[in-house]
Motif scaffolding. Structure first.
Motif, short mmCIF file in Angstrom:
data_model
loop_
_atom_site.label_atom_id
_atom_site.label_comp_id
_atom_site.label_asym_id
_atom_site.label_seq_id
_atom_site.Cartn_x
_atom_site.Cartn_y
_atom_site.Cartn_z
N ARG A 117 0.81 -1.22 0.00
CA ARG A 117 0.00 0.00 0.00
C ARG A 117 0.85 1.27 0.00
NH1 ARG A 117 -4.62 -1.03 4.34
NH2 ARG A 117 -2.80 -1.90 5.34
N ALA A 125 2.86 10.48 -3.13
CA ALA A 125 3.05 11.07 -1.82
C ALA A 125 4.51 11.20 -1.40
CB ALA A 125 2.30 10.23 -0.78
N LEU A 126 5.36 10.32 -1.86
CA LEU A 126 6.73 10.35 -1.37
C LEU A 126 7.41 11.62 -1.86
CD1 LEU A 126 8.89 8.92 0.21
CD2 LEU A 126 9.53 7.69 -1.84
N ALA A 127 7.92 12.37 -0.91
CA ALA A 127 8.52 13.65 -1.25
C ALA A 127 9.62 13.46 -2.28
CB ALA A 127 9.08 14.30 0.01
N LYS A 210 2.03 4.48 18.90
CA LYS A 210 1.00 5.07 19.74
C LYS A 210 0.10 6.00 18.92
CE LYS A 210 0.58 7.66 24.08
NZ LYS A 210 -0.76 7.22 24.37
N VAL A 211 0.72 6.80 18.10
CA VAL A 211 -0.11 7.75 17.35
C VAL A 211 -0.65 7.18 16.04
CG1 VAL A 211 0.93 9.80 18.33
CG2 VAL A 211 1.89 8.83 16.26
N SER A 212 -0.02 6.14 15.55
CA SER A 212 -0.42 5.71 14.22
C SER A 212 -1.32 4.47 14.22
CB SER A 212 0.81 5.41 13.36
OG SER A 212 1.44 4.24 13.82
N GLY A 213 -1.22 3.66 15.23
CA GLY A 213 -1.86 2.35 15.13
C GLY A 213 -0.86 1.46 14.42
N SER A 215 -0.96 -1.03 12.22
CA SER A 215 -1.01 -1.54 10.85
C SER A 215 -0.20 -0.66 9.90
CB SER A 215 -2.46 -1.63 10.37
OG SER A 215 -3.03 -0.35 10.34
N TYR B 90 1.92 18.20 18.26
CA TYR B 90 0.95 17.11 18.32
C TYR B 90 1.42 16.00 19.26
CZ TYR B 90 -1.98 13.22 16.67
OH TYR B 90 -2.84 12.16 16.58
N LEU B 91 2.69 15.62 19.08
CA LEU B 91 3.22 14.54 19.92
C LEU B 91 3.25 14.96 21.38
CD1 LEU B 91 6.06 13.08 17.67
CD2 LEU B 91 3.78 12.16 18.09
N GLN B 94 -0.06 14.40 22.68
CA GLN B 94 -0.42 12.99 22.75
C GLN B 94 0.37 12.24 23.81
OE1 GLN B 94 -2.90 11.40 20.86
NE2 GLN B 94 -3.33 13.56 20.51
N PRO B 118 5.79 9.33 3.46
CA PRO B 118 4.76 10.06 2.74
C PRO B 118 3.58 10.44 3.62
CG PRO B 118 4.59 7.72 2.28
CD PRO B 118 5.77 7.90 3.18
N GLY B 119 2.91 11.51 3.24
CA GLY B 119 1.57 11.75 3.77
C GLY B 119 1.45 12.50 5.07
N ARG B 121 3.01 14.98 6.41
CA ARG B 121 3.09 16.45 6.41
C ARG B 121 1.70 17.05 6.18
NH1 ARG B 121 7.46 14.70 4.10
NH2 ARG B 121 9.50 15.54 4.56
N VAL B 166 -7.56 9.28 2.76
CA VAL B 166 -6.78 8.07 2.47
C VAL B 166 -6.38 7.38 3.77
CG1 VAL B 166 -4.60 7.23 1.50
CG2 VAL B 166 -5.96 8.90 0.24
N ALA B 170 -7.12 3.66 5.02
CA ALA B 170 -6.00 2.72 5.09
C ALA B 170 -5.71 2.25 6.52
CB ALA B 170 -4.75 3.35 4.48
N VAL B 171 -5.98 3.08 7.49
CA VAL B 171 -5.66 2.73 8.88
C VAL B 171 -6.96 2.32 9.57
CG1 VAL B 171 -4.72 3.58 11.06
CG2 VAL B 171 -3.77 4.38 8.90
N HIS B 172 -6.92 1.13 10.22
CA HIS B 172 -8.18 0.57 10.68
C HIS B 172 -8.59 1.00 12.08
CE1 HIS B 172 -8.20 -1.55 7.02
NE2 HIS B 172 -7.05 -2.13 7.28
N ALA B 173 -7.61 1.36 12.89
CA ALA B 173 -7.96 1.71 14.26
C ALA B 173 -6.91 2.65 14.82
CB ALA B 173 -8.06 0.44 15.11
N GLY B 174 -7.14 3.10 16.02
CA GLY B 174 -6.13 3.87 16.72
C GLY B 174 -6.36 5.36 16.62
N PRO B 175 -5.58 6.10 17.39
CA PRO B 175 -5.75 7.55 17.46
C PRO B 175 -5.55 8.21 16.09
CG PRO B 175 -4.13 6.78 19.08
CD PRO B 175 -4.49 5.61 18.24
N LEU B 176 -4.65 7.67 15.27
CA LEU B 176 -4.39 8.29 13.98
C LEU B 176 -5.67 8.31 13.14
CD1 LEU B 176 -2.35 9.48 11.98
CD2 LEU B 176 -1.91 7.18 11.18
#
Lengths: 411, 329
Positions: A117, A125-127, A210-213, A215, B90-91, B94, B118-119, B121, B166, B170-176
């Motif tokens: 993905r 997206a990749l800079a 922690k912030v991303s989850g 997956s 943000y961090l 959090q 990616p993404g 920013r 997106v 793409a992300v199924h759970a969590g704070p993000l």
């Protein structure tokens, strides 16, 4: 100082850089056309050409392969002998796919990357990925031996170095210890000197999770694992690409607009280019208002700021009447015509003022400074490219020399 | 069916200004923010990108305002959203351990990871905008009535707005995921948020604008109710003299005009302006047709944009009712 004509005769790669919206594509295409006229097998690599220009060049949007200008068009454009003109529109995703095809260890690794993905979004997206894909393509085209001259129209970016730094950034990332820790935690843990770093990295990972989850992180590491196998081939190639782009066979041309904002952007670009040590050979100011429109002559005295253009308005009115204009409207028409000319002259002065610093900077450091006028209609055909070419490469297609010599720069 | 009335420009909470490079979107963002603040709104103008251009447009010798921002004029605050600054903030919110965040942030590896990733920013920048939109004053009213974002140039602009969506898919759970949903909701909320595309009435910008609007509607789902067409050259000749360029062109080359430039040069000037005017007219119409949206033409200011005086002219035009293409320019 190397002139634009010498540039396209002697270098293999010409890179047109600059902020968005200044007409890099048309300048790049004109340079390639001039190269072909000078007997070279020239190719212009464009990112996103205006459709009519793409059609005029015969660019095939789907191929990611060079397409050649039809033979019957060559004569009228003054392309003779060995000279050829090719154009290619960059397909970023496909260029990346080709790279993966080339360097993936095996079919399995290849499919893993294609299916990942993160990779699927990488070209969006990749800079710096557009920049990297363009450079990769330039290298491939040069290696092919099919072209004497490759003119590159770079993607619009705010920062000149995005273009050069993209592969380096990607490599640094792949090399970074954090990535290795992500991939092989045991690798770093076992080594004495990395303990402190390892703790930081572990914390970084915890933080990201922690912030991303989780997956998202799994996707990232899967992408990196798949990519790792190819990084050797990729690295060697990126190094060669950079060598080509900064070496003696390459010249950078900064394309700028003439408005105050565009010039500010160009001056920032110039600063970055100079810091980076890329071979910048010249500056082209595109779409500058010159006198008279579409040419490059001297602004008449009567239209200078304190000139008295109104004095001879009566002569113009008489001439208009003699030519059939209704006498009752002649005075008004003559005044309007003079107002229009004065208004245009003030635009000429404005552009000259705005670009003065850029001109000074270019000439001071022994670079060419070239002005391409704004034409009444936008350029989107081969004849238009020919007209631009006349201002890039000094010849009979224009009336006076470039801005570094004859044409006056009013205060 | 009675359509719900779309909020006017100044009734929105968030206006995201975007456009192809060179269209003057930063100028338009500044003009809009200035006009809104003159109309009594509390305005925040946020610049996204590396080079700070806004302060020097708005105030003489405007120094950079940075992430902390500064009140440039009464009721008008400006800031630059740097993704790394926003991420650190943000961090910190959090993760309670500030030292840990600092430690991680100082590590070269983390920096490299983020440089290449990616993404984030886009997400963190929009997350910051969301955060700013949520801020309230002591009375519980929004701290800013209007936030104007000077977004990245088109192309990057769509990606910019699409990232939250997106991420949510793409992300199924969590704070993000949770935070990205909030941002995506804000972008898709037609009452709060408007995307304001800025175009030039020329071929490439017109085509890009049409593509941008289509993608924004289909993929991102953000409200777009008008297109700003910048630097439109008005009719160059007085009424009744529309043929002036041709009258001049018909003059014999040897016509004696004293100190005036030769007839050919006068004709060229008239033809230039007539042609740019016609071109602008044609592509203004083209933009309206291709997008199905009303356009707001801004006239070309021959003296350039020197400061607040010019911005005010543009701002007044921006706040006027958008005109259908036939009436423009």
């Amino acid at each position: 100082m190397i002139s634009p004509a010498e540039l396209i005769c002697s270098r293999r790669v010409v890179v047109c850089v600059g902020t968005g919206g200044v007409g890099k594509t048309t300048v790049a295409a004109s340079l390639a056309l001039e190269g072909a006229r000078l007997g070279r097998r020239a190719l212009v690599l464009t990112i996103d050409p205006a459709r009519r220009l793409a059609d005029a060049l015969g660019v095939d949007a789907l191929g990611n392969r060079p397409s050649e200008l039809a033979a019957e068009r060559r004569d009228s454009l003054g392309i003779h002998g060995e000279g050829r003109l090719f154009a290619l529109m960059l397909d970023m995703k496909r260029t990346f796919d080709d790279l993966v095809e080339r360097f993936a260890e095996n079919a399995d690794a290849r499919e893993r990357i294609f299916g990942n993905r993160i990779y699927q979004h990488v070209s969006d997206a990749l800079a710096g990925s557009a920049e990297y894909a363009a450079m990769e393509k330039v290298y491939e085209l040069c290696e092919s031996g099919d072209f004497d001259l490759v003119v590159v129209d770079t993607p619009p970016s705010q920062h000149a170095l995005d273009f050069l730094d993209a592969p380096q950034r990607l490599l640094e990332f792949l090399d970074s210890r954090l990535v290795h820790v992500l991939l092989h935690p045991a690798f770093a843990a076992g080594r004495f000197g990395f303990r402190l770093f390892h703790r930081t990295a572990q914390r970084a990972i915890q933080l990201i999770e922690k912030v991303s989850g989780v997956s998202f992180l799994e996707d990232v590491s899967e992408f990196l694992l798949a990519f790792e196998g190819m990084s050797e081939g990729f690295r060697a190639r990126a190094t060669r690409v950079r060598q080509l782009m900064t070496g003696p066979e390459t010249g950078f041309v900064l394309v700028a607009g003439a408005s105050a904002g565009a010039v500010r952007g160009a001056v920032d670009f110039l600063d970055h280019l100079e810091e980076s040590g890329v071979p910048l050979v010249g500056v082209v100011v595109n779409r500058i208002r010159l006198w008279p429109p579409g040419e490059a002559g001297a602004l008449p005295e009567a239209l200078s700021e304190d000139g008295d253009a109104a004095a001879d308005t009566a002569l113009l009115a008489q001439a208009l009447v003699a030519n059939g204009l209704e006498p009752a409207r002649a005075d008004e028409a003559a005044r309007a015509a003079v107002e229009v000319a004065k208004g245009y002259a003030s635009l000429v002065r404005l552009d000259a003022r705005c670009t003065a610093e850029l001109r000074f900077r270019a000439l001071q450091d022994g670079r060419f400074f070239c002005r391409v006028p704004e034409f009444p209609r936008d350029v989107h055909d081969l004849d238009g490219l020919m007209r631009i070419g006349g201002f890039l490469v000094d010849d009979e297609r224009r009336r006076t020399a470039d801005g570094s010599s004859a044409a006056p720069v009013p205060e | 069916m009675v359509a719900e009335r779309e909020p006017s420009l100044l009734e929105r909470r968030l206006v995201i200004v975007t456009g192809k490079g060179g269209t003057g979107k930063t100028t338009v963002a500044a003009a809009l923010a200035l006009a809104a603040s003159r109309a009594g709104k509390r305005v925040l103008l946020a610049e996204v990108g590396r080079a700070e251009q806004l302060p020097r447009l708005l105030v003489p010798n405007g120094e950079p305002v940075g992430y902390a921002g500064r009140e440039l004029l009464p009721g008008l605050r400006a800031m630059r959203i740097d993704p790394f600054d926003a991420l650190a903030e943000y961090l910190t919110l959090q993760v309670p351990a500030r030292r840990l965040v600092n430690l991680v942030f100082r590590s070269r590896g983390f920096r490299q990871l983020m440089e290449a990733s990616p993404g984030w920013r886009e997400l963190i920048t929009l997350g910051k905008v969301w955060h700013l939109e949520q801020l309230t004053d002591a009375d519980g009213a929004p701290l800013y009535d209007l936030i104007v974002v000077d977004a990245p140039a088109t192309g990057h602009g769509v990606t910019f707005l699409d990232v939250p969506r997106v991420v949510v898919s793409a992300v199924h759970a969590g704070p993000l995921r949770r935070h990205a949903s909030l941002v995506a909701e804000m972008i898709q909320d037609r009452k709060r948020t408007l995307l304001l595309p800025v175009a030039l009435a020329e071929e490439l910008p017109a085509r890009e604008t049409a593509a941008l609007v289509a993608r924004l509607r289909e993929d991102v789902g953000v409200a777009v109710d008008r297109v700003v067409v910048n630097a439109v050259i008005g009719a160059p000749f007085p009424p009744g003299l529309e043929q002036l360029d041709r009258d001049l062109a018909a003059l014999p080359a040897e016509t004696a005009l004293g100190s005036l430039p030769p007839a050919s040069a006068l004709a060229a000037c008239a033809a230039y302006l007539a042609s740019r005017h016609a071109l602008n007219r044609e592509y203004t119409g083209e933009i309206a047709r291709a997008t199905g949206l009303p356009v707001v033409p801004l006239r070309y200011l021959a003296g350039g944009i020197g400061g607040a005086a010019e911005l005010q002219i543009l701002g007044d035009a921006l706040l006027g009712e958008p005109r259908p293409a036939e009436a423009a320019p």
